[in-house]
Design a protein around this motif. Structure first.
Motif, short mmCIF file in Angstrom:
data_model
loop_
_atom_site.label_atom_id
_atom_site.label_comp_id
_atom_site.label_asym_id
_atom_site.label_seq_id
_atom_site.Cartn_x
_atom_site.Cartn_y
_atom_site.Cartn_z
N ASP A 33 -16.05 28.39 30.36
CA ASP A 33 -16.68 27.65 29.27
C ASP A 33 -17.96 26.93 29.71
O ASP A 33 -18.51 26.10 28.97
CB ASP A 33 -15.71 26.64 28.66
CG ASP A 33 -15.22 25.62 29.68
OD1 ASP A 33 -15.51 25.77 30.89
OD2 ASP A 33 -14.53 24.65 29.27
N GLY A 395 -21.60 29.06 16.36
CA GLY A 395 -20.18 28.72 16.40
C GLY A 395 -19.88 27.30 16.82
O GLY A 395 -18.72 26.95 17.03
N ASN A 398 -17.30 25.30 14.57
CA ASN A 398 -15.93 25.78 14.72
C ASN A 398 -15.39 25.52 16.13
O ASN A 398 -14.19 25.32 16.31
CB ASN A 398 -15.85 27.27 14.40
CG ASN A 398 -15.94 27.53 12.91
OD1 ASN A 398 -15.80 26.61 12.10
ND2 ASN A 398 -16.17 28.77 12.53
N ARG A 399 -16.30 25.54 17.12
CA ARG A 399 -15.85 25.20 18.48
C ARG A 399 -15.37 23.76 18.55
O ARG A 399 -14.36 23.46 19.17
CB ARG A 399 -16.98 25.44 19.49
CG ARG A 399 -17.21 26.88 19.86
CD ARG A 399 -18.02 27.02 21.15
NE ARG A 399 -19.34 26.43 21.04
CZ ARG A 399 -20.41 27.09 20.59
NH1 ARG A 399 -20.30 28.36 20.21
NH2 ARG A 399 -21.60 26.50 20.55
N ASP A 400 -16.12 22.87 17.92
CA ASP A 400 -15.72 21.45 17.90
C ASP A 400 -14.39 21.28 17.17
O ASP A 400 -13.52 20.51 17.60
CB ASP A 400 -16.80 20.61 17.22
CG ASP A 400 -18.08 20.55 18.04
OD1 ASP A 400 -18.01 20.84 19.25
OD2 ASP A 400 -19.14 20.23 17.47
N LEU A 402 -12.05 23.56 16.87
CA LEU A 402 -11.00 24.13 17.71
C LEU A 402 -10.59 23.16 18.80
O LEU A 402 -9.38 22.98 19.06
CB LEU A 402 -11.51 25.43 18.33
CG LEU A 402 -10.55 26.17 19.26
CD1 LEU A 402 -9.30 26.60 18.52
CD2 LEU A 402 -11.23 27.38 19.90
N ARG A 403 -11.57 22.54 19.47
CA ARG A 403 -11.25 21.58 20.52
C ARG A 403 -10.44 20.41 19.96
O ARG A 403 -9.48 19.94 20.60
CB ARG A 403 -12.53 21.07 21.17
CG ARG A 403 -13.31 22.11 21.97
CD ARG A 403 -14.39 21.44 22.78
NE ARG A 403 -15.28 22.42 23.41
CZ ARG A 403 -16.48 22.75 22.92
NH1 ARG A 403 -16.93 22.15 21.82
NH2 ARG A 403 -17.23 23.64 23.53
N THR A 451 -15.95 30.91 16.66
CA THR A 451 -16.32 29.82 17.56
C THR A 451 -17.46 30.22 18.49
O THR A 451 -17.92 29.42 19.30
CB THR A 451 -15.12 29.40 18.42
OG1 THR A 451 -14.73 30.49 19.27
CG2 THR A 451 -13.93 29.01 17.53
N LYS A 452 -17.92 31.48 18.36
CA LYS A 452 -19.01 31.98 19.21
C LYS A 452 -20.29 32.11 18.40
O LYS A 452 -20.26 32.36 17.19
CB LYS A 452 -18.64 33.36 19.78
CG LYS A 452 -17.32 33.41 20.54
CD LYS A 452 -17.00 34.85 20.93
CE LYS A 452 -15.64 34.96 21.61
NZ LYS A 452 -15.30 36.37 21.93
#
Length: 522
Positions: A33, A395, A398-400, A402-403, A451-452
């Protein structure tokens, strides 16, 4: 795992390859990551005073390891001017910026003037980075696009680089002006029929190229006999003789060479015009020709040649008009793969147009008939395909999410474990279990691909037939050319016209409309 490979355009020593292997091994140990970096290496001309591309690349690998960013690729553009070619138009870097931008987060380069030298180009890149969520990093300049001060420093450095580039341009222009007055060959590419060679005095001078000399003398004799330029091109191509620029001969390239006064062994310059008479003689301060080589044709022969060419051109003064051919580059010859172009001719006072191969000539056909056959074939194959647009999807949001969801799941799982804060039974445990299940459902709903950073295709709500009905043949021609579609034309043994529509297997991907992310508006 990185995808970077070693450049074969510049020699690496065993020691340098060993250093690179070690740096790559260290880089591969970084977490998955970690931010992803693209390394950009550029050099106009390699000299003793310049920093070699090998050293640039090794230094950038070290910088990437120090900054703990994973290298996902190296864009190497050697013999490329940063003043003349902006980053997005360079062969390797341009491919990354235009098509592979979702694969990296940071663009790293050795020094700003190795990356860009025009303030306008820099501003375009900065705007692109902000829109696509990228950052710039330089090994030798304090560049940071996350702050206003950082952007200001970048602009100031680029301004100094542009001034230096302008000064270089002045020096080069001065060298060209000086070279025009010399009988030695100082700078520039020799005209066809000549090569450079060192003279007895050690100076570089022009010498006659045997093959070019033979071709031009043959073409001179052919022109005096009334042979057309298209016929000459056909003969030379059949003989396998490469054209002036290495490709095939055409009537235009033949005439450019035969109209060029340089075949008299004199200094010439291009006066900025396009077409067959674009070179003119350079005279010295006394108005005399500047001799730079032995002549392939003397003055008398050159005058005879021009008279013969003029006489031939009067029978068909303007056989080919730029822009007159529709589907240029799409309609090609089955035999030589040359472009079909519109020609005009006059017979008994009547002027008419026809399409034929511009390289090997051959029989012509009516443009309207060939255009109609092409349009019909294309609509049958591609008319119902939807028009698709490529858009850049980030992304980060959506990454935030997901975390945050993963952190919450971890919090409740630890709390529900034996001895945890929610391991009390009753209402507290039940509520925590319901919350955990809700979080697990949210996790299932998050598409990992979302998320990408990525390219996504959207539909324009209409088919290509509808788009071409609106835009006409010009729009269809543009789409066919960028998709690599060809309409090969030839004739059967019975002399009947035949044509085949050749469509690449990945035509739908090629037809996707990609917005120009680097348009300047100037």
């Amino acid at each position: 795992m990185t995808t970077a490979t070693v450049s074969l355009e510049h020699a690496w020593t065993d020691s340098e390859l060993s250093d690179l292997a070690h740096l790559k091994a260290v880089n591969e140990q970084l977490p998955e990551d970690s931010p992803r970096a693209l390394l950009s290496v550029r050099l106009s001309v390699l000299t003793d005073d310049t920093t070699s591309p090998v050293r640039q690349e090794l230094d950038l690998w070290r910088k990437a390891n120090d900054d703990r960013v994973r290298v996902v690729g190296v864009a190497r553009d050697l013999n490329v001017s940063a003043t003349k070619v902006p980053p997005w138009k360079r062969k390797e870097l341009g491919r990354w910026l235009n098509d592979r931008s979702p694969e990296f987060d940071v663009l790293m380069f050795w020094k700003l003037d190795r990356f860009v030298r025009r303030i306008l180009d820099l501003q375009v890149i900065i705007n692109w980075c902000q829109e696509y969520g990228k950052n710039l990093k330089s090994l030798h300049d304090p560049i940071d696009l996350s702050s206003t001060m950082g952007k200001t420093i970048v602009s100031l450095i680029a301004g100094m680089a542009e001034i230096e580039a302008a000064n270089t341009g002045v020096r080069v222009a001065s060298l060209w002006q000086h070279a025009k007055t010399q009988d030695a060959w100082i700078i520039g590419r020799p005209s066809y029929g000549y090569v450079t060679a060192k003279g007895k005095d050690g100076k570089v001078r022009l010498a006659i190229d045997p093959l070019g000399h033979k071709v031009l003398r043959w073409a001179y004799g052919a022109a005096l006999r009334g042979v057309s330029a298209s016929k000459m091109a056909k003969v030379l191509n059949r003989a396998g003789i490469p054209g002036a620029n290495g490709g095939k001969w055409t009537s235009t390239t033949i005439l450019i060479q035969l109209r060029n006064p340089a075949i008299k062994g004199v200094r010439v310059e291009v006066d900025g015009r396009s077409g067959r008479n674009r070179s003119k003689e350079v005279l010295d301060s006394k108005g005399n020709q500047i001799k730079v080589a032995k002549p392939i044709l003397d003055q008398e022969e050159f005058n005879k040649l021009q008279h013969a060419l003029d006489r031939a051109s009067r029978t068909n003064e303007n056989p080919w008009t730029p822009g007159a051919t529709k589907f240029l580059g799409v309609i090609v010859c089955r035999n030589c793969k040359g472009n079909y172009t519109v020609r005009t001719s006059t017979s008994r006072g009547v002027r008419y147009k026809y399409l034929r191969c511009r390289v090997c000539g051959g029989k012509g056909t009516k443009p309207e008939e060939l255009y109609a056959a092409l349009v019909e074939a294309v609509l049958e194959e591609l008319g119902n395909h939807p028009v698709e647009y490529r858009e850049y999807a980030r992304g980060a949001e959506n990454r935030d999410q997901l975390r945050q969801v993963e952190a919450s799941i971890k919090y409740y799982m630890e709390g529900l474990a034996p001895g945890g804060r929610f391991d009390r039974g009753g209402f507290v445990k039940e509520t925590a279990e319901e919350t955990l299940q809700s979080l697990l459902n949210q996790l299932d709903e998050i598409d990992p691909e979302s998320t990408k950073d990525r390219w996504v295709l959207t539909h324009g709500g209409r088919t290509y037939q509808e788009q071409w009905e609106t835009g006409g043949m010009e729009a269809m021609s543009h789409d066919l050319a960028r998709a690599g579609i060809k309409f090969e034309v030839g004739y059967s043994e019975s002399n009947e016209l035949e044509a085949d529509l050749l469509i690449p297997e990945d035509v739908r991907e090629r037809l996707v409309i990609r917005e120009d992310a680097f348009k300047t508006g100037f």
